[in-house]
Design a protein around this motif. Sequence first.
Motif, mmCIF file in Angstrom:
data_model
loop_
_atom_site.group_PDB
_atom_site.id
_atom_site.type_symbol
_atom_site.label_atom_id
_atom_site.label_comp_id
_atom_site.label_asym_id
_atom_site.label_seq_id
_atom_site.Cartn_x
_atom_site.Cartn_y
_atom_site.Cartn_z
ATOM 1 N N ALA A 29 22.420 0.705 -10.119
ATOM 2 C CA ALA A 29 21.488 0.282 -11.173
ATOM 3 C C ALA A 29 21.980 0.738 -12.537
ATOM 4 O O ALA A 29 22.454 1.866 -12.692
ATOM 5 C CB ALA A 29 20.102 0.856 -10.899
ATOM 6 N N ALA A 30 21.862 -0.141 -13.513
ATOM 7 C CA ALA A 30 22.250 0.210 -14.880
ATOM 8 C C ALA A 30 21.104 0.890 -15.615
ATOM 9 O O ALA A 30 21.320 1.798 -16.413
ATOM 10 C CB ALA A 30 22.697 -1.038 -15.633
ATOM 11 N N ILE A 31 19.875 0.433 -15.356
ATOM 12 C CA ILE A 31 18.677 0.962 -15.992
ATOM 13 C C ILE A 31 17.701 1.376 -14.896
ATOM 14 O O ILE A 31 17.471 0.612 -13.958
ATOM 15 C CB ILE A 31 17.986 -0.084 -16.893
ATOM 16 C CG1 ILE A 31 19.007 -0.816 -17.781
ATOM 17 C CG2 ILE A 31 16.883 0.556 -17.714
ATOM 18 C CD1 ILE A 31 19.721 0.055 -18.758
ATOM 19 N N VAL A 32 17.120 2.558 -15.024
ATOM 20 C CA VAL A 32 16.112 3.015 -14.068
ATOM 21 C C VAL A 32 14.834 3.270 -14.857
ATOM 22 O O VAL A 32 14.720 4.271 -15.564
ATOM 23 C CB VAL A 32 16.571 4.289 -13.324
ATOM 24 C CG1 VAL A 32 15.568 4.638 -12.230
ATOM 25 C CG2 VAL A 32 17.961 4.109 -12.724
ATOM 26 N N SER A 33 13.874 2.359 -14.739
ATOM 27 C CA SER A 33 12.631 2.431 -15.504
ATOM 28 C C SER A 33 11.550 3.072 -14.652
ATOM 29 O O SER A 33 11.272 2.619 -13.530
ATOM 30 C CB SER A 33 12.195 1.028 -15.936
ATOM 31 O OG SER A 33 11.016 1.068 -16.700
ATOM 32 N N GLY A 59 26.156 6.954 -12.348
ATOM 33 C CA GLY A 59 25.850 5.544 -12.134
ATOM 34 C C GLY A 59 26.796 4.637 -12.900
ATOM 35 O O GLY A 59 27.571 5.088 -13.747
ATOM 36 N N ARG A 60 26.757 3.363 -12.600
ATOM 37 C CA ARG A 60 27.609 2.345 -13.275
ATOM 38 C C ARG A 60 29.072 2.758 -13.267
ATOM 39 O O ARG A 60 29.760 2.682 -14.277
ATOM 40 C CB ARG A 60 27.144 2.102 -14.702
ATOM 41 C CG ARG A 60 25.811 1.391 -14.805
ATOM 42 C CD ARG A 60 25.603 0.811 -16.188
ATOM 43 N NE ARG A 60 25.753 1.813 -17.227
ATOM 44 C CZ ARG A 60 26.472 1.629 -18.349
ATOM 45 N NH1 ARG A 60 27.121 0.511 -18.551
ATOM 46 N NH2 ARG A 60 26.537 2.589 -19.246
ATOM 47 N N GLY A 61 29.555 3.180 -12.126
ATOM 48 C CA GLY A 61 30.975 3.504 -12.011
ATOM 49 C C GLY A 61 31.401 4.666 -12.883
ATOM 50 O O GLY A 61 32.555 4.714 -13.325
ATOM 51 N N GLY A 62 30.481 5.597 -13.136
ATOM 52 C CA GLY A 62 30.815 6.759 -13.944
ATOM 53 C C GLY A 62 30.442 6.626 -15.402
ATOM 54 O O GLY A 62 30.542 7.604 -16.158
ATOM 55 N N ARG A 63 29.992 5.455 -15.822
ATOM 56 C CA ARG A 63 29.547 5.288 -17.218
ATOM 57 C C ARG A 63 28.117 5.794 -17.398
ATOM 58 O O ARG A 63 27.704 6.070 -18.508
ATOM 59 C CB ARG A 63 29.657 3.821 -17.636
ATOM 60 C CG ARG A 63 31.095 3.318 -17.725
ATOM 61 C CD ARG A 63 31.164 1.893 -18.222
ATOM 62 N NE ARG A 63 30.533 0.976 -17.286
ATOM 63 C CZ ARG A 63 31.128 0.449 -16.225
ATOM 64 N NH1 ARG A 63 32.381 0.766 -15.935
ATOM 65 N NH2 ARG A 63 30.488 -0.389 -15.424
ATOM 66 N N ARG A 163 30.090 0.691 -22.509
ATOM 67 C CA ARG A 163 29.543 1.855 -23.212
ATOM 68 C C ARG A 163 28.873 2.796 -22.205
ATOM 69 O O ARG A 163 28.256 2.356 -21.240
ATOM 70 C CB ARG A 163 28.529 1.424 -24.263
ATOM 71 C CG ARG A 163 29.130 0.629 -25.423
ATOM 72 C CD ARG A 163 29.988 1.496 -26.322
ATOM 73 N NE ARG A 163 30.371 0.777 -27.522
ATOM 74 C CZ ARG A 163 29.722 0.852 -28.679
ATOM 75 N NH1 ARG A 163 28.657 1.646 -28.784
ATOM 76 N NH2 ARG A 163 30.107 0.148 -29.721
ATOM 77 N N THR A 164 28.966 4.076 -22.468
ATOM 78 C CA THR A 164 28.345 5.051 -21.585
ATOM 79 C C THR A 164 26.853 5.152 -21.866
ATOM 80 O O THR A 164 26.377 4.734 -22.938
ATOM 81 C CB THR A 164 28.981 6.436 -21.754
ATOM 82 O OG1 THR A 164 28.669 6.933 -23.072
ATOM 83 C CG2 THR A 164 30.491 6.385 -21.556
#
Length: 210
Positions: A29-33, A59-63, A163-164
Motif C-alpha cells: 500500500a502506498a497510503i494507509v488511511s 513500504g513501496r519498495g523502501g520508499r 518520492r519517499t
Amino acid sequence: LRCVRLLSDLPQPVSTSVEAFDFALQVDAAIVSNSWGYVDPVPVPQSLALAIENVHQNGRGGRGALVLFAAGNDDRAINDDELQAAEGVFTIGAINNFEDQTPFTNTGRAIDLVAPTGTLTTDIAGAEGDSPDDYTSTFGGTSSACPVAAGVAGLLVSAAPDRTAPELYEVMIRTARLAPYANPDENGHDLIFGFGIIDPPAALRDLLGL
C-alpha cells in the motif's frame, strides 16, 4: 484500493491492529488511511508503533508508505506518546466550512495538517451496507477529514512515485495554506490547525515543479 475491517462491537487485541499494518505492507500500500484510534489518552502499544514505523519506512519498495491518522473527536489535546504522535504518522485534524476549528477535533503538537470535515459519503454496498440508501448522512468528524488528506497523498504518489514518504509529507506541509484563525509558533505550527490547511493544487504544482 484495499480495505481492512479492523473494528467490531467487541474489544480487539492490539495484535489485530498490528496484523492490519502487516497486511498493508504485504499488499504494498502506498497510503494507509486510518479513521480510528483510542478514545482514552493511552500510550501507543510498542508492537503497534513498530508495525506502523515498519510500513512507513519499508513500504513501496523502501520508499515508504504514507500513514495518515484522524486526530480524533474528543475535543482534547493529544499527548506526545499517543498513537497520533507515533513515528511515521501524519495526523489530520478537522475544520468546518468557515475554515475554523470544529467543536470536536483533537489538538496538540501531533497535528500535522487540517482538512474539511464531510457530512455525506457514498455507500457502495447499497441496502447491504451501513444504510439502505446509496449514501449515509452520518459520516463526519476527523474520520472524514483524514480521507480527504489521504486522497491528496494518493494523488501526489501517483504524480511522483519515486518520492519517499518523508519527502511527500514535507511537500504537503510546505504547501499548506495558513488557516485564517491560526496562531503559529516560530516553526509555523499551530496546536489546533497544525501547519495549515491541506492545499492539493499547490502541493501538486510544487511536486511537479510547475
